[in-house]
Design a protein around this motif. Structure first.
Motif, PDB file in Angstrom:
ATOM      1  N   GLN A 265       0.946  -1.246   0.146  1.00  0.00           N
ATOM      2  CA  GLN A 265       0.021   0.171  -0.136  1.00  0.00           C
ATOM      3  C   GLN A 265       0.925   1.243   0.051  1.00  0.00           C
ATOM      4  O   GLN A 265       0.633   2.266  -0.675  1.00  0.00           O
ATOM      5  CB  GLN A 265      -0.898  -0.088   1.134  1.00  0.00           C
ATOM      6  N   LEU A 276      -5.149   5.276  -1.094  1.00  0.00           N
ATOM      7  CA  LEU A 276      -5.619   4.202  -0.771  1.00  0.00           C
ATOM      8  C   LEU A 276      -6.035   3.264  -1.923  1.00  0.00           C
ATOM      9  O   LEU A 276      -6.422   3.782  -2.866  1.00  0.00           O
ATOM     10  CB  LEU A 276      -7.014   4.024  -0.138  1.00  0.00           C
ATOM     11  N   ASN A 277      -5.561   2.073  -2.027  1.00  0.00           N
ATOM     12  CA  ASN A 277      -5.999   1.053  -3.108  1.00  0.00           C
ATOM     13  C   ASN A 277      -6.713   0.241  -2.308  1.00  0.00           C
ATOM     14  O   ASN A 277      -6.831  -0.647  -1.537  1.00  0.00           O
ATOM     15  CB  ASN A 277      -4.476   0.282  -3.512  1.00  0.00           C
TER      16      ASN A 277
END
Length: 489
Positions: A265, A276-277
């Motif tokens: 991340q 954010l992923n």
């Protein structure tokens, strides 16, 4: 006039070229001049050795190195590693939690009931021996209640041996002990029946048969039953040992998986400025839930199982031992009147009646066991019956001393009345102590059942849940990496 030497005419194309000695001629190529070595380019080359064939692993490693030199290749590698970590964490969690849940279930439904069953076998055999001697002391007309109690004890012991045999591992020491008890039980019953027959006819040989039956019980059957009880307790301890250790491998793998997801991340953030992923966040959430479930669930299970051992099994063991001591004491008390001084033992240069001497030892064990059971009891429900048993034991000692004094003074009938009479006897004290111990055992058994059930239930669903969360986490990790890969297409 002398003419200069004519130079050699060049060879005509297609004509034969004289060969230099030691060097074979080759068509279409001029032969080297005599005395000169051939040019290295013209020298014949040795055949090249074939290149060694690479293994599939080497080829795969080379392709992996080549792929890692590009960002898409690195992303694919990261996604594969993350998915593998999440799946491995779920698999190890499911495996370790499943093993511990199975061990907790064995504690609750197999080893502890078998341990209590072995103690009941011992109690039934010892009580049958005690009742048989009481019936013998009553004379030719044995009371029906005494006969019925004897038959119930023998049936209970036989039934307990059947249950133990069904649960014994083939070829184990427990199986051999059970087979030995099954062989000895009919022999003991036969001796008791002979003793009763001769006693009804008024023959003194009946007492000899009774003492022989008691010797078989005390020296062979009860030690074998005690050995079975010890083995079942060892199996119970082993099941506790399998159920309570922390699943350190799964916990460590879960922490490593979270660290890997966190690193991926952060790498994604540094390269894309995306905070954010979503796929990686989903994988992290699934891993956190599984790790918390594993840690909290097992902590609760361990606490409850430890409590079931400390406040259940330990008390049950002490109470069973105290009950066994009381049964032994009662049997020796009866047999001292049956033998009438025929059996003696020398200790420290002094001679004692064998059965009175053993009675004193058994009562000492009983007193110590009751004191320890009172210390282990953690509520009034467990303390009250133990205190009542202690009071009954004290009264039993007083009445026994009075009966022994009568016997040693030669008043056998007075001694007999104080032991098996209608009222105010040592038999009443024994029955009261045995009843109190049975109540205490029932209370501690219920305490064990409650705590062990809670411990087992704390891990319910964890193996399946961990596997499902691992699948979701792996899918999330692959989806998150796949989203980044789509940007390169």
């Amino acid at each position: 006039m002398t003419h200069p030497p004519q130079s050699a005419a060049p060879p005509i194309a297609g004509s034969a070229v004289p060969a230099t000695p030691g060097i074979p001629a080759q068509p279409g190529r001029p032969a080297p001049a005599p005395g000169h070595a051939p040019h290295p380019s013209h020298a014949p080359q040795p055949p090249r050795a074939p290149r060694p064939r690479r293994t599939a692993f080497a080829e795969g490693a080379e392709k992996l190195r080549a792929a890692a030199t590009t960002e898409p290749g690195r992303l694919r590698l990261i996604g594969a590693v993350l998915a593998l970590l999440v799946v491995a964490f779920g698999a190890v969690t499911a495996w370790q939690s499943s093993e511990r849940a199975a061990a907790a279930d064995d504690v609750l439904h197999r080893s502890q009931p078998l341990s209590s069953g072995a103690a009941d076998i011992y109690r039934s055999l010892a009580d049958a021996n005690t009742v048989a001697s009481s019936g013998f002391l009553a004379g030719g007309q044995e009371p029906a209640s005494t006969r019925d109690r004897y038959e119930k004890d023998i049936s209970a012991a036989a039934s307990g041996l059947v249950t133990a045999a069904a649960n014994a591992e083939p070829g184990s020491a427990s199986e051999a002990t059970i087979a030995r008890l099954n062989r000895l039980l009919p022999e003991y019953k036969g001796l008791i029946e002979r003793a009763r027959t001769y006693n009804r006819q008024g023959y003194p040989v009946g007492g000899a048969y009774l003492r022989y039956a008691n010797e078989k019980m005390q020296s062979e059957m009860l030690p074998a039953a005690e050995d079975l009880y010890t083995k079942e307790n060892a199996r119970l301890d082993a099941d506790y040992g399998d159920a309570t250790p922390y699943p350190w491998a799964a916990i460590a793998l879960g922490v490593l998986t979270l660290a890997g997801l966190g690193w991926a991340q952060r790498r994604d953030y540094l390269r894309t400025n995306r905070v954010l992923n979503h796929g990686l966040v989903g994988a992290g959430c699934a891993t956190v839930v599984a790790l918390l479930w594993l840690t909290v669930g097992h902590t609760v299970a361990r606490s409850e199982l430890t409590g079931s051992y400390d406040h259940g099994i330990r008390s049950l063991t002490v109470l069973h031992d105290a009950r066994i001591a009381s049964l032994k004491a009662r049997g020796n008390e009866n047999l001292s009147l049956v033998a009438r001084g025929a059996e003696t033992v020398t200790v420290g240069g002094k001679q004692y009646d064998t059965y009175y001497y053993d009675f004193d030892k058994d009562m000492t064990v009983l007193g110590k066991g009751l004191a320890r059971a009172e210390r282990l009891a953690d509520d009034s429900g467990g303390t009250a019956p133990v205190k009542s048993a202690e009071a009954g034991t004290a009264l039993w000692k007083q009445r026994h001393s009075a009966a022994r004094a009568e016997d040693e003074n030669g008043d056998y009938q007075q001694a007999l009345d104080k032991v098996i009479g209608a009222k105010g006897t040592t038999g009443e004290c024994f029955d009261g102590v045995d009843s109190d111990l049975a109540r205490a055992i029932g209370h501690e058994q219920a305490e064990f059942q409650r705590a062990a059930t809670s411990g087992r239930d704390a891990m319910t669903g964890l193996p399946v849940g961990a596997a499902a969360l691992a699948v979701l986490g792996a899918a999330g990790a692959l989806a998150g990496i796949g989203r980044r890969l789509s940007e390169y297409r």
